[in-house]
Design an enzyme around this catalytic site. Structure first.
Site, PDB file in Angstrom:
ATOM      1  N   LYS A 192      -7.089   2.694  -2.320  1.00 22.87           N
ATOM      2  CA  LYS A 192      -8.074   3.381  -1.489  1.00 22.87           C
ATOM      3  C   LYS A 192      -8.642   4.555  -2.246  1.00 22.87           C
ATOM      4  O   LYS A 192      -8.155   4.932  -3.314  1.00 22.87           O
ATOM      5  CB  LYS A 192      -7.504   3.757  -0.121  1.00 22.87           C
ATOM      6  CG  LYS A 192      -6.528   4.907  -0.076  1.00 22.87           C
ATOM      7  CD  LYS A 192      -5.795   4.960   1.267  1.00 22.87           C
ATOM      8  CE  LYS A 192      -6.551   5.650   2.364  1.00 22.87           C
ATOM      9  NZ  LYS A 192      -5.732   5.820   3.590  1.00 22.87           N
ATOM     10  N   HIS A 201     -11.800   1.729   2.900  1.00 28.75           N
ATOM     11  CA  HIS A 201     -11.177   2.399   1.759  1.00 28.75           C
ATOM     12  C   HIS A 201     -12.105   2.748   0.607  1.00 28.75           C
ATOM     13  O   HIS A 201     -11.647   2.989  -0.513  1.00 28.75           O
ATOM     14  CB  HIS A 201     -10.013   1.557   1.242  1.00 28.75           C
ATOM     15  CG  HIS A 201      -8.807   1.678   2.111  1.00 28.75           C
ATOM     16  ND1 HIS A 201      -7.555   1.291   1.723  1.00 28.75           N
ATOM     17  CD2 HIS A 201      -8.663   2.177   3.361  1.00 28.75           C
ATOM     18  CE1 HIS A 201      -6.692   1.530   2.699  1.00 28.75           C
ATOM     19  NE2 HIS A 201      -7.350   2.055   3.709  1.00 28.75           N
ATOM     20  N   HIS A 254      -8.476  -6.382   4.652  1.00 30.76           N
ATOM     21  CA  HIS A 254      -8.098  -5.582   5.805  1.00 30.76           C
ATOM     22  C   HIS A 254      -9.393  -5.240   6.518  1.00 30.76           C
ATOM     23  O   HIS A 254     -10.094  -4.309   6.132  1.00 30.76           O
ATOM     24  CB  HIS A 254      -7.365  -4.298   5.384  1.00 30.76           C
ATOM     25  CG  HIS A 254      -5.888  -4.488   5.305  1.00 30.76           C
ATOM     26  ND1 HIS A 254      -5.011  -3.449   5.094  1.00 30.76           N
ATOM     27  CD2 HIS A 254      -5.127  -5.605   5.444  1.00 30.76           C
ATOM     28  CE1 HIS A 254      -3.769  -3.924   5.098  1.00 30.76           C
ATOM     29  NE2 HIS A 254      -3.815  -5.222   5.298  1.00 30.76           N
ATOM     30  N   TRP A 296       0.860  -1.190   0.000  1.00 30.61           N
ATOM     31  CA  TRP A 296       0.000   0.000   0.000  1.00 30.61           C
ATOM     32  C   TRP A 296       0.892   1.234   0.000  1.00 30.61           C
ATOM     33  O   TRP A 296       1.891   1.270   0.719  1.00 30.61           O
ATOM     34  CB  TRP A 296      -0.913   0.029   1.242  1.00 30.61           C
ATOM     35  CG  TRP A 296      -1.626   1.346   1.342  1.00 30.61           C
ATOM     36  CD1 TRP A 296      -2.729   1.725   0.633  1.00 30.61           C
ATOM     37  CD2 TRP A 296      -1.268   2.463   2.158  1.00 30.61           C
ATOM     38  NE1 TRP A 296      -3.068   3.010   0.944  1.00 30.61           N
ATOM     39  CE2 TRP A 296      -2.192   3.494   1.874  1.00 30.61           C
ATOM     40  CE3 TRP A 296      -0.237   2.719   3.082  1.00 30.61           C
ATOM     41  CZ2 TRP A 296      -2.135   4.751   2.492  1.00 30.61           C
ATOM     42  CZ3 TRP A 296      -0.176   3.957   3.695  1.00 30.61           C
ATOM     43  CH2 TRP A 296      -1.117   4.958   3.399  1.00 30.61           C
ATOM     44  N   ASP A 330      -6.929  -4.442  10.262  1.00 26.08           N
ATOM     45  CA  ASP A 330      -6.225  -3.172  10.068  1.00 26.08           C
ATOM     46  C   ASP A 330      -6.958  -2.063  10.807  1.00 26.08           C
ATOM     47  O   ASP A 330      -7.906  -1.481  10.287  1.00 26.08           O
ATOM     48  CB  ASP A 330      -6.111  -2.847   8.567  1.00 26.08           C
ATOM     49  CG  ASP A 330      -5.304  -1.566   8.330  1.00 26.08           C
ATOM     50  OD1 ASP A 330      -4.699  -1.049   9.290  1.00 26.08           O
ATOM     51  OD2 ASP A 330      -5.282  -1.088   7.173  1.00 26.08           O
ATOM     52  N   ASP A 336     -12.346   6.917   6.973  1.00 22.16           N
ATOM     53  CA  ASP A 336     -11.435   5.773   7.128  1.00 22.16           C
ATOM     54  C   ASP A 336     -10.681   5.889   8.449  1.00 22.16           C
ATOM     55  O   ASP A 336      -9.477   6.056   8.488  1.00 22.16           O
ATOM     56  CB  ASP A 336     -10.462   5.774   5.936  1.00 22.16           C
ATOM     57  CG  ASP A 336      -9.452   4.634   5.996  1.00 22.16           C
ATOM     58  OD1 ASP A 336      -9.787   3.593   6.584  1.00 22.16           O
ATOM     59  OD2 ASP A 336      -8.353   4.805   5.460  1.00 22.16           O
ATOM     60  N   ASP A 373      -9.813  -3.252   1.849  1.00 13.42           N
ATOM     61  CA  ASP A 373      -9.819  -2.677   3.198  1.00 13.42           C
ATOM     62  C   ASP A 373     -11.199  -2.074   3.429  1.00 13.42           C
ATOM     63  O   ASP A 373     -11.681  -1.270   2.619  1.00 13.42           O
ATOM     64  CB  ASP A 373      -8.714  -1.616   3.305  1.00 13.42           C
ATOM     65  CG  ASP A 373      -8.607  -1.006   4.704  1.00 13.42           C
ATOM     66  OD1 ASP A 373      -9.657  -0.582   5.241  1.00 13.42           O
ATOM     67  OD2 ASP A 373      -7.499  -0.937   5.246  1.00 13.42           O
ATOM     68  N   ASP A 413     -10.321   3.761  11.000  1.00 15.77           N
ATOM     69  CA  ASP A 413      -9.640   2.584  11.559  1.00 15.77           C
ATOM     70  C   ASP A 413      -9.943   2.343  13.024  1.00 15.77           C
ATOM     71  O   ASP A 413      -9.037   2.148  13.836  1.00 15.77           O
ATOM     72  CB  ASP A 413      -8.130   2.670  11.306  1.00 15.77           C
ATOM     73  CG  ASP A 413      -7.779   2.571   9.831  1.00 15.77           C
ATOM     74  OD1 ASP A 413      -7.933   1.475   9.277  1.00 15.77           O
ATOM     75  OD2 ASP A 413      -7.376   3.590   9.236  1.00 15.77           O
ATOM     76  N   GLU A 428      -3.112  -2.943  -2.385  1.00 14.95           N
ATOM     77  CA  GLU A 428      -4.225  -2.325  -1.655  1.00 14.95           C
ATOM     78  C   GLU A 428      -4.457  -0.885  -2.117  1.00 14.95           C
ATOM     79  O   GLU A 428      -3.609  -0.022  -1.934  1.00 14.95           O
ATOM     80  CB  GLU A 428      -3.909  -2.327  -0.151  1.00 14.95           C
ATOM     81  CG  GLU A 428      -4.981  -1.688   0.712  1.00 14.95           C
ATOM     82  CD  GLU A 428      -4.598  -1.625   2.186  1.00 14.95           C
ATOM     83  OE1 GLU A 428      -3.419  -1.876   2.529  1.00 14.95           O
ATOM     84  OE2 GLU A 428      -5.478  -1.298   3.000  1.00 14.95           O
TER      85      GLU A 428
HETATM   86  C1  RNT Z   1      -3.728   2.709   4.933  1.00 14.41           C
HETATM   87  C2  RNT Z   1      -3.866   1.256   4.654  1.00 14.41           C
HETATM   88  C3  RNT Z   1      -2.731   0.391   5.141  1.00 14.41           C
HETATM   89  C4  RNT Z   1      -2.242   0.767   6.522  1.00 14.41           C
HETATM   90  C5  RNT Z   1      -1.253  -0.215   7.090  1.00 14.41           C
HETATM   91  C6  RNT Z   1      -0.592   0.319   8.319  1.00 14.41           C
HETATM   92  O1  RNT Z   1      -4.814   3.419   4.554  1.00 14.41           O
HETATM   93  O2  RNT Z   1      -5.076   0.795   5.154  1.00 14.41           O
HETATM   94  O3  RNT Z   1      -3.132  -0.930   5.086  1.00 14.41           O
HETATM   95  O4  RNT Z   1      -3.303   0.914   7.415  1.00 14.41           O
HETATM   96  O5  RNT Z   1      -0.372  -0.589   6.141  1.00 14.41           O
HETATM   97 ZN    ZN Z   2      -5.403  -1.335   5.084  1.00 19.69          ZN
END
Ligand code: RNT
Ligand code: ZN
Length: 421
Positions: free
Chosen positions: A230, A264, A288, A187, A328, A296, A261, A298, A228
């Site tokens: 986003k 994302h 993820h 990513w 994640d 986003d 993810d 997390d 990955e």
């Molecule tokens: C970031 C991505 C990625 C990170 C990690 C730490 O938007 O989601 O996966 O969260 O690599």
């Molecule tokens: Zn991620």
């Protein structure tokens, strides 16, 4: 709850499920074979151990300053050991390159080698765990202006290409040492805050860089490449070079894994429906699993409808061998060991709930056009005694039942984490 009560509740639940044609023992046996990849970065707020003094950057933001974060690889491993002792089943470690355990020696990211991850590999081996890996394309002077593999400067691009190449080699070494395939997930943060005048050139540069990173064939038994994308990030609100569409088309063309993810996409867009879509043409994918709150953000994974939908798609689609499940999220406002424990237990719970749904009966109704029964049975399934089966699973796997794990985290906080200031 004592063991006798747990067992008795399970026997009653087992009977109730059996009447619906659901075999609970078989479900638990299957559940034990599905690993969740625990993300190392929950343990130290995505800090890593390079001590570059750099800000995280890359649009990654961790809020909170709960005491006790891991400051060294040994502390992080101890915290992971604690979390794993509270989570039923055998799982995996998901490590970022910035967590190299070099004994304090500075090693540039385009020079890292498997030897810098030996302590992590040994720890996984001792625990019988598999391991996944990630190149780190942020928190670095060469990523300070928000571009890496798509950077206009050839030298900077080259540096990051070399980093990607090193990481695939490390992934292969991990796969070999542990006898379990490593998934290495790429990513990058590259993007623009405001409307770009040229969307095309950075994407073409990224494409060329990806080709260079992935040039060398690596035995897919040792390492699998995942990419990955986003939609937006902090500082890349208007444009992200590595969009979902760029990576999805790349993955299809070059036989890579796409990483989905949960945070994302557009804020109300889930990833559950994407699983069966992309798996029509991709062999395997990486998830993820995360939880966005309005963006986003997390947040720690909780047992939401979104999470249940993801688990249902994996289980009901028969995809457990083709979907690699990684977590994640990063929350620094609560006990970090608890954050791992809560999120991972929830992921496992969601898989179990999906397995305990009488899906064959519900699908039969759908097949004959009886959508009334489909809806009725899906709704009835929601109040089946899932909790009794979950408790029994925890008890048989030797981890705390119910909220009893929290006492252990509190004790660990008092004896270990609180002494880290
Ligand atoms: C970031 C991505 C990625 C990170 C990690 C730490 O938007 O989601 O996966 O969260 O690599
Ligand atoms: Zn991620």
């Amino acid at each position: 709850m004592n063991r006798k009560t747990v067992d008795e509740a399970y026997w009653l639940a087992k009977e109730q499920y059996a009447e619906l044609g659901v075999k609970t023992d078989a479900a638990l046996k299957k559940l034990a074979t599905i690993p969740i990849s625990l993300h190392c970065w929950q343990g130290d707020d995505v800090g890593g151990f390079e001590n570059t003094g750099m800000e995280l950057g890359g649009g990654l933001a961790v809020t909170g300053n709960y005491p006790g974060k891991a400051r060294t690889p040994n502390e992080l491993r101890a915290d992971l050991d604690k979390a794993l002792s509270l989570i039923p089943g055998k799982h995996r470690l998901n490590l970022h390159a910035s967590y190299a355990d070099t004994g304090g020696r500075k090693v540039e990211r385009n020079e890292i080698k498997p030897e810098h991850f030996q302590n992590w590999i040994a720890w996984c081996k001792k625990n019988g765990m598999g391991m996944d890996f990630n190149p780190t394309y942020y928190a670095h002077p060469k990523a300070a202006d928000g571009f890496t593999l798509s950077h206009p400067d050839k030298g900077i691009r080259q540096f990051w290409i070399e980093h990607g190449i090193c990481c695939r080699e490390i992934g292969a070494a991990i796969g070999k040492a542990l006898g379990k395939t490593c998934v290495t997930n790429l990513w990058i943060p590259d993007g623009m805050k405001d409307t770009p005048a040229d969307r095309k050139s950075p994407r073409e540069r990224l494409l060329t860089s990806l080709d260079a990173v992935f040039k060398k064939p690596i035995d897919p038994k040792l390492n699998l490449d995942a990419i990955e994308g986003k939609l937006f990030g902090i500082g890349s609100e208007s444009y992200v070079v590595g969009s979902h569409e760029l990576y999805l088309s790349y993955a299809v063309r070059h036989n890579k894994l796409i990483t989905l993810d949960a945070g994302h996409y557009h804020p109300t867009e889930g990833i559950a429906d994407k699983i069966s879509s992309v798996l029509t043409q991709l062999a395997e994918i990486l998830l993820h699993v995360s939880r966005g709150v309005r963006w986003d953000s997390d947040h720690v994974v909780t047992l939401t409808d979104d999470l249940e939908a993801i688990a249902q798609e994996i289980v009901w689609g028969g995809y457990t061998d083709r979907v690699h499940i990684g977590l994640d999220y990063f929350d620094a406002s609560i006990n970090r060991v608890a954050a791992w424990t809560i999120g991972t237990r929830n992921m496992i719970k969601a898989l179990l709930m999906a397995m305990l749904t009488p899906i064959d009966t519900i699908r039969k109704a759908e097949a004959i056009g009886d959508n009334t029964s489909r809806l009725a049975l899906l709704e009835e399934a929601k109040t089946l005694p899932f909790g009794a089966v979950w408790d029994y699973y925890c008890a048989t796997k030797g981890v705390p039942v119910g909220a009893a794990w929290l006492d252990e985290v509190k004790t660990y906080e008092k004896n270990v984490l609180a002494k880290r200031q």
